[in-house]
Design a protein around this motif. Sequence first.
Motif, mmCIF file in Angstrom:
data_model
loop_
_atom_site.group_PDB
_atom_site.id
_atom_site.type_symbol
_atom_site.label_atom_id
_atom_site.label_comp_id
_atom_site.label_asym_id
_atom_site.label_seq_id
_atom_site.Cartn_x
_atom_site.Cartn_y
_atom_site.Cartn_z
ATOM 1 N N UNK A 180 0.810 -1.300 0.004
ATOM 2 C CA UNK A 180 -0.121 -0.044 -0.270
ATOM 3 C C UNK A 180 0.852 1.297 -0.077
ATOM 4 N N UNK A 181 2.273 1.183 -0.428
ATOM 5 C CA UNK A 181 2.735 2.338 -0.560
ATOM 6 C C UNK A 181 2.133 3.258 -1.419
ATOM 7 N N UNK A 182 2.151 4.622 -1.200
ATOM 8 C CA UNK A 182 1.308 5.540 -1.992
ATOM 9 C C UNK A 182 -0.011 5.212 -2.415
ATOM 10 N N UNK A 183 -0.761 4.700 -1.434
ATOM 11 C CA UNK A 183 -2.022 4.356 -1.388
ATOM 12 C C UNK A 183 -2.961 5.658 -1.512
ATOM 13 N N UNK A 184 -4.106 5.692 -2.267
ATOM 14 C CA UNK A 184 -4.896 6.722 -2.527
ATOM 15 C C UNK A 184 -5.904 6.252 -1.314
ATOM 16 N N UNK A 185 -5.956 6.444 -0.081
ATOM 17 C CA UNK A 185 -6.889 5.978 0.980
ATOM 18 C C UNK A 185 -8.126 6.682 0.668
ATOM 19 N N UNK A 186 -8.429 7.674 0.123
ATOM 20 C CA UNK A 186 -9.625 8.532 -0.006
ATOM 21 C C UNK A 186 -9.994 8.537 -1.553
ATOM 22 N N UNK A 219 -1.817 4.079 -9.804
ATOM 23 C CA UNK A 219 -0.918 5.299 -8.901
ATOM 24 C C UNK A 219 0.159 4.559 -7.752
ATOM 25 N N UNK A 220 -0.779 3.665 -7.049
ATOM 26 C CA UNK A 220 0.151 2.982 -5.988
ATOM 27 C C UNK A 220 1.521 2.158 -6.679
ATOM 28 N N UNK A 221 0.938 1.477 -7.933
ATOM 29 C CA UNK A 221 2.073 0.519 -8.484
ATOM 30 C C UNK A 221 3.076 1.449 -9.013
ATOM 31 N N UNK A 229 11.710 1.624 -5.844
ATOM 32 C CA UNK A 229 12.401 0.687 -5.958
ATOM 33 C C UNK A 229 13.448 0.799 -6.896
ATOM 34 N N UNK A 230 13.266 1.898 -7.872
ATOM 35 C CA UNK A 230 14.200 2.056 -8.860
ATOM 36 C C UNK A 230 14.977 3.424 -8.421
ATOM 37 N N UNK A 231 14.945 3.736 -6.892
ATOM 38 C CA UNK A 231 15.721 4.967 -6.392
ATOM 39 C C UNK A 231 16.805 4.293 -5.676
ATOM 40 N N UNK A 232 18.076 4.518 -6.263
ATOM 41 C CA UNK A 232 19.246 4.205 -5.593
ATOM 42 C C UNK A 232 19.299 4.735 -4.193
ATOM 43 N N UNK A 233 19.822 3.904 -3.196
ATOM 44 C CA UNK A 233 19.998 4.488 -1.828
ATOM 45 C C UNK A 233 18.669 4.049 -0.860
#
Length: 622
Positions: A40-46, A103-105, A112-116
């Motif tokens: 649920x990373x970046x989930x649009x809860x509303x 959006x969440x995907x 995941x494609x961000x280094x560090x």
Amino acid sequence: MFEKEYDVIVVGGGHAGAEATAAAANMGSRTLLVTMNLQTIGQMSCNPAMGGIAKGQIVREIDALGGYSGVITDKSAIQFKMLNKSKGPAMWSPRAQNDRMRFAEEWRLALENTPNADFYQEMVSGLLVEGEKVVGVRTSLGIDIRGKAVVLTNGTFLNGLIHIGEKQFGGGRAGEKSATGITEQLVDIGFDSGRMKTGTPPRVDGRSLDYSKMIVQPGDDNPDKFSYLDTPVLKEQRDCFMTHTSNLVHDLLREGFDRSPMFNGRIKSIGPRYCPSIEDKIHRFADKDRHQIFVEPEGWHTVEVYVNGFSTSLPEDVQYKALKSVKGFENVKFFRPGYAIEYDYFPPTQLKHTLETKLLENLYFAGQINGTTGYEEAASQGLMAGINAHLKIQEKEAFVLKRDEAYIGVLIDDLITKGTEEPYRMFTSRAEYRTLLRQDNADLRLTPKGYELGLAKEERMQRMEQKQEKSKNFVDFFKKTSFTKEEINPILELVDSAKVTQSDKLFKVFSRPRVTMDHMLQIDSVANYVEENKLDSEVLEQAEIQVKYSGYIEKEKNNADKLHRLESVRIPDNFDYSKLKSLSFEAREKLEAIRPVTISQASRISGVSPADISVLLVFLGR
């Protein structure tokens, strides 16, 4: 598992946590995102939408600085609208409907494609504290993870309690458990905490709705986008729809008021003023016989629909009975009922402008934990907290945006200086320099700052510089190029504007209210210039605004310069306000609690009068 010490640990994977993780990692910090559910990373809860009045400007600002929200929105948009186009450009606000799942995907893939950036799924139950400094987090499994800075972005999860009628159960969001332990520890340390409430409407099956009874709400004919980068522009769009409640619907809802947690005292916290529940609306605005309901698809392919405007915590049987009486919803099938949620927050006057807490060094708060509402407000705080956490551990100067530089600056200054006792939402009216803070110029305002930080990349800077140069040159062209009365008078006659009797510069006639860029493009010299210099719509819009609003822009710049003079008068860190007997008791109390950094910030504190500011200025030798 965690032998190494992280530079920045981010707790929570919502909009604030995602932006904080991206910012810190992209600036070079070894960053760990710890969240209760990696799915649920970046989930649009509303609602499945980004932007809107003032919120759209914030998304553009995040993008201009090098954040991800604008790019993610463009990649998952299903409809785009520029709101308030009938008003001046300071009021124009972009808004997009989004595919919730995409959006969440897109957020997950971007991180995941961000280094560090590393990830770990578990609940954080407490902080590791040594002296007056945070040194890491402890998880519910008892695992200690050390970090030089910690950013808390817990959203609605801290001791979250969900209400549906007379039923209540712990949870941070539908289908997800609440987080415990952090509030209790922070209160023991000396933090003040409070409770807030928000709510969400039912989600329904779009196949059960009769759209022929509703009013179609299409996107713009020529849709724009959020990011200043080369993100996709919508080629096709999904329609939204609008319908209305009625007196019958209101009567059916009132039948359940005795079982409503809002009216029987079970909910004691304050909800968002500008996004009230349907029961709150019909109670507060009893004279209105109908309210708007916006029917918003949740994505390209799903049949799930978001019923915007019908947020409620009434019993599910009352929700169902009332919604069936809304035009177009006669055969409605529920995916899930609406609910209200109460959660812990920490009054934001306990923070510095960097979003670092005053009580614990290297601890940052961002998002709903600070009493805000909205994805955009949360994301911007996450971005700023991630930036400043990185800068702090690198022993570099903090990054703070002023009120005349960004809506983000207005948002954070309002929170730190004024606090909030109800969920804070951004509006254009909160910004005293909104003519400067337009959605079209966020890149011109902020990309150089993002580039200097190392967050905005070379491509952004180059695109911004090209736009800036081309816009300036085009405005200069209008200032030095003359028109003939033969070519301009037919246009002036068309727009019912006074004709000219002699030639003059294009700038002068273009400044007239009803003369637009489309009219100017009918003049050969202008059309040729645009074609020869390959000017795009972004440059044309920027040049038109610079010509038409130059007087207003200059006036606001002058007002901002006056503000900066007060910003330069700093108040010593350990200033003893009790020495100043001429200060009012309320001013002393507020100044002692908030401890403003400058005279300008002190002047914006509720309860501090102009007379109190004069006393401070005299004492400080000004």
